[in-house]
Design a protein around this motif. Structure first.
Motif, PDB file in Angstrom:
ATOM      1  N   GLY A   8      62.414  51.311  29.381  1.00 14.40           N
ATOM      2  CA  GLY A   8      62.830  50.911  28.048  1.00 14.40           C
ATOM      3  C   GLY A   8      61.809  51.221  26.967  1.00 14.40           C
ATOM      4  O   GLY A   8      62.113  51.146  25.796  1.00 14.40           O
ATOM      5  N   GLY A   9      60.572  51.539  27.335  1.00 15.95           N
ATOM      6  CA  GLY A   9      59.584  51.909  26.334  1.00 15.95           C
ATOM      7  C   GLY A   9      58.711  50.755  25.875  1.00 15.95           C
ATOM      8  O   GLY A   9      57.964  50.892  24.941  1.00 15.95           O
ATOM      9  N   SER A  10      58.772  49.600  26.527  1.00 13.51           N
ATOM     10  CA  SER A  10      57.941  48.465  26.143  1.00 13.51           C
ATOM     11  C   SER A  10      56.651  48.485  26.934  1.00 13.51           C
ATOM     12  O   SER A  10      56.585  48.993  28.044  1.00 13.51           O
ATOM     13  CB  SER A  10      58.670  47.155  26.418  1.00 13.51           C
ATOM     14  N   TYR A  11      55.602  47.923  26.353  1.00 11.58           N
ATOM     15  CA  TYR A  11      54.313  47.810  27.007  1.00 11.58           C
ATOM     16  C   TYR A  11      53.864  46.361  26.968  1.00 11.58           C
ATOM     17  O   TYR A  11      54.201  45.621  26.046  1.00 11.58           O
ATOM     18  CB  TYR A  11      53.259  48.658  26.287  1.00 11.58           C
ATOM     19  N   THR A  12      53.049  45.984  27.936  1.00 14.64           N
ATOM     20  CA  THR A  12      52.457  44.659  27.895  1.00 14.64           C
ATOM     21  C   THR A  12      51.294  44.697  26.908  1.00 14.64           C
ATOM     22  O   THR A  12      50.839  45.769  26.499  1.00 14.64           O
ATOM     23  CB  THR A  12      51.929  44.241  29.278  1.00 14.64           C
ATOM     24  N   ILE A  13      50.783  43.510  26.573  1.00  9.91           N
ATOM     25  CA  ILE A  13      49.639  43.423  25.670  1.00  9.91           C
ATOM     26  C   ILE A  13      48.443  44.149  26.281  1.00  9.91           C
ATOM     27  O   ILE A  13      47.742  44.903  25.599  1.00  9.91           O
ATOM     28  CB  ILE A  13      49.295  41.943  25.371  1.00  9.91           C
ATOM     29  N   ASP A  14      48.213  43.939  27.590  1.00 12.62           N
ATOM     30  CA  ASP A  14      47.081  44.600  28.249  1.00 12.62           C
ATOM     31  C   ASP A  14      47.238  46.117  28.232  1.00 12.62           C
ATOM     32  O   ASP A  14      46.261  46.845  28.031  1.00 12.62           O
ATOM     33  CB  ASP A  14      46.944  44.111  29.690  1.00 12.62           C
TER      34      ASP A  14
ATOM     35  N   MET B 153      48.878  47.835  25.989  1.00  8.45           N
ATOM     36  CA  MET B 153      48.644  48.268  24.598  1.00  8.45           C
ATOM     37  C   MET B 153      47.152  48.290  24.280  1.00  8.45           C
ATOM     38  O   MET B 153      46.666  49.194  23.613  1.00  8.45           O
ATOM     39  CB  MET B 153      49.376  47.344  23.618  1.00  8.45           C
ATOM     40  N   ARG B 154      46.416  47.305  24.767  1.00  8.78           N
ATOM     41  CA  ARG B 154      44.962  47.285  24.541  1.00  8.78           C
ATOM     42  C   ARG B 154      44.303  48.478  25.206  1.00  8.78           C
ATOM     43  O   ARG B 154      43.408  49.100  24.640  1.00  8.78           O
ATOM     44  CB  ARG B 154      44.372  45.980  25.054  1.00  8.78           C
TER      45      ARG B 154
END
Length: 116
Positions: free
Chosen positions: A49-55, A57-58
């Protein structure tokens, strides 16, 4: 969600303001789905779906900063090299101008020497 579709539905957004191809959509802040935890659909490269976790993204952010710093350093070195070449060329042009003036003076003096 596509970049050119507003989150509330309706007409597509102006395509002139769409992110470049391959850009990662930023999660909406405060929404529980976008908090740290397991990936939600995986990165776009995996067909998710193209989503990333916060980690994630960091990690991507750190990687992008590192790559940008490396490119800045590379550009600085290239520019310094080109500047040295430019200064060297300028010095050579100055020496050639001085030699041309000397030669011009000698050529001007030739008719006077031939008359002697």
């Amino acid at each position: 969600m596509a970049y050119n579709q507003p989150p509330y539905g309706g007409a597509p957004a102006d395509p002139r303001y769409a992110p470049p191809p391959g850009a990662v959509p930023m999660p909406q802040s405060g929404h529980p789905q976008h908090q740290a935890g397991p990936p939600h659909g995986g990165p776009p490269e995996d067909g998710g779906g193209g989503s990333y976790t916060i980690d994630e993204m960091r990690t991507l952010h750190r990687s992008a900063l590192s790559q940008a710093d490396a490119k800045r350093t590379e550009l600085r070195l290239v520019l310094a090299s080109r500047y040295r070449e430019l200064v060297g060329s300028s010095d050579e042009v100055t020496v050639m101008r001085e030699r041309a003036e000397e030669l011009g003076g000698l050529v001007s003096a030739l008719p006077g020497l031939a008359d002697r």
